[in-house]
Design an enzyme around this catalytic site. Structure first.
Site, short mmCIF file in Angstrom:
data_model
loop_
_atom_site.label_atom_id
_atom_site.label_comp_id
_atom_site.label_asym_id
_atom_site.label_seq_id
_atom_site.Cartn_x
_atom_site.Cartn_y
_atom_site.Cartn_z
N SER A 217 0.83 -1.22 0.00
CA SER A 217 0.00 0.00 0.00
C SER A 217 0.86 1.27 0.00
O SER A 217 0.45 2.30 -0.56
CB SER A 217 -0.98 0.00 1.17
N MET B 157 10.53 -7.05 4.12
CA MET B 157 10.74 -7.76 5.38
C MET B 157 12.01 -8.59 5.35
O MET B 157 12.00 -9.80 5.61
CB MET B 157 9.53 -8.65 5.68
N ARG B 158 13.09 -7.94 5.00
CA ARG B 158 14.36 -8.65 4.97
C ARG B 158 15.45 -7.67 5.35
O ARG B 158 15.51 -6.55 4.82
CB ARG B 158 14.61 -9.20 3.57
N ASN C 136 13.39 3.86 4.66
CA ASN C 136 12.46 2.86 5.19
C ASN C 136 11.32 3.58 5.89
O ASN C 136 11.49 4.70 6.38
CB ASN C 136 13.17 1.94 6.20
N HIS D 295 8.56 2.95 9.03
CA HIS D 295 8.33 2.08 10.17
C HIS D 295 7.10 2.57 10.93
O HIS D 295 6.96 3.78 11.16
CB HIS D 295 9.56 2.09 11.09
N LEU E 233 19.09 -1.88 12.77
CA LEU E 233 17.66 -2.04 12.48
C LEU E 233 16.86 -0.81 12.94
O LEU E 233 16.95 -0.42 14.10
CB LEU E 233 17.14 -3.30 13.21
N ASP E 234 16.09 -0.24 12.02
CA ASP E 234 15.17 0.87 12.32
C ASP E 234 15.86 2.00 13.09
O ASP E 234 15.32 2.52 14.06
CB ASP E 234 13.97 0.34 13.15
N GLN F 70 -1.41 7.54 7.79
CA GLN F 70 -0.36 8.55 7.97
C GLN F 70 0.93 8.14 7.26
O GLN F 70 1.70 8.99 6.80
CB GLN F 70 -0.10 8.80 9.46
C1 GRF Z 1 3.86 -0.81 6.86
O1 GRF Z 1 3.17 -0.80 8.08
C2 GRF Z 1 5.27 -0.30 7.06
O2 GRF Z 1 5.36 0.68 8.03
C3 GRF Z 1 6.00 -1.55 7.48
O3 GRF Z 1 5.44 -2.57 6.72
C4 GRF Z 1 4.11 -2.23 6.36
C5 GRF Z 1 4.03 -2.30 4.87
O4 GRF Z 1 2.71 -2.09 4.40
N1 GRF Z 1 7.42 -1.39 7.29
P1 GRF Z 1 2.45 -2.02 2.85
O5 GRF Z 1 3.00 -3.31 2.23
O6 GRF Z 1 3.13 -0.81 2.31
O7 GRF Z 1 0.95 -1.95 2.69
#
Ligand code: GRF
Length: 213
Positions: A13, A90-91, A107, A109, A144-145, A173
């Protein structure tokens, strides 16, 4: 016009929000490639539908993280992005990958970092009893983050919130935040001082539109 690469693993998204902003003329950018480590990611299917340069690089087909990254880096080198947007990727990236694109990997978060890094940030915020959470767009560094923060947007945590209901409001948001950051980066009017990213400054250090010193 900035050139963007998108790396995603799932729903996509945030990718869609970036695409929509470009299509609507709200963001002066072009998406030069979309890469997923998960072949069945809905976001990758969407990128294909949109006719974007889409690459499935299945992490399970590579025996090591560097071997997988080598292929990702090869696609990126061809696409020549100005910025690489992690959008639900997610890697973890190796330090070598991060070093290949210093201050050019972003990124998003779903918390106000440095609170609640890692997975399930929205559930962490609810369980901790935080009254405010939100989202953070940051540069990616070796940790990380943890890289320098570009933008944060706050979201109230309500008494009746579940992780899911909070995540849904944070996601709204996120879409605003990612586009906002990219719009700022596309203007090139920023500089990084240590951990601080300063916007609205002209190159010679004069006062910019944000009135920062
Ligand atoms: C989001 O909540 C983002 O903050 C996190 O992973 C999710 C990804 O959502 N890192 P989408 O795939 O962009 O809908």
């Amino acid at each position: 016009m900035i050139r963007l690469a998108i790396l995603l693993s799932g729903r996509g998204s945030n990718f869609q929000a970036i695409h929509d902003a470009i299509a609507a003329g709200r963001l002066d950018a072009t998406i030069v490639c979309v890469i997923s480590n998960v072949p069945e990611a809905p976001g990758l299917a969407r990128a294909r539908e949109l006719g974007l340069s889409s690459h499935s690089i299945d992490q399970r087909a590579y025996s090591t993280r560097p071997a997988h990254e080598e292929e990702v880096l090869r696609v990126l080198a061809e696409a020549q992005p100005d910025f690489i947007c992690l959008a639900g990727y997610m890697r973890l990236l190796t330090p070598a990958f991060v070093a290949a694109y210093p201050s050019r990997i972003l990124n998003i978060h779903p918390s106000l970092l440095p609170a609640f890094p890692g997975v399930n940030a929205q559930a962490q915020a609810v369980e901790y009893g935080a009254k405010v959470s939100g989202c953070t767009v940051h540069f990616v560094d070796q940790n990380l983050d943890a890289g320098p923060i570009l933008v944060q947007r706050t979201v109230e945590v309500r008494d009746d919130d579940t992780a899911e209901s909070l995540a849904a409001r944070i996601l709204e948001q996120e879409h605003i935040a990612y586009v906002d950051v990219l719009r700022k980066l596309s203007r090139g009017d920023y500089r990084i001082e240590g951990r601080r990213v300063l916007f609205g400054l002209t190159v010679n250090g004069a006062r910019g539109e944000n009135g920062l010193p």
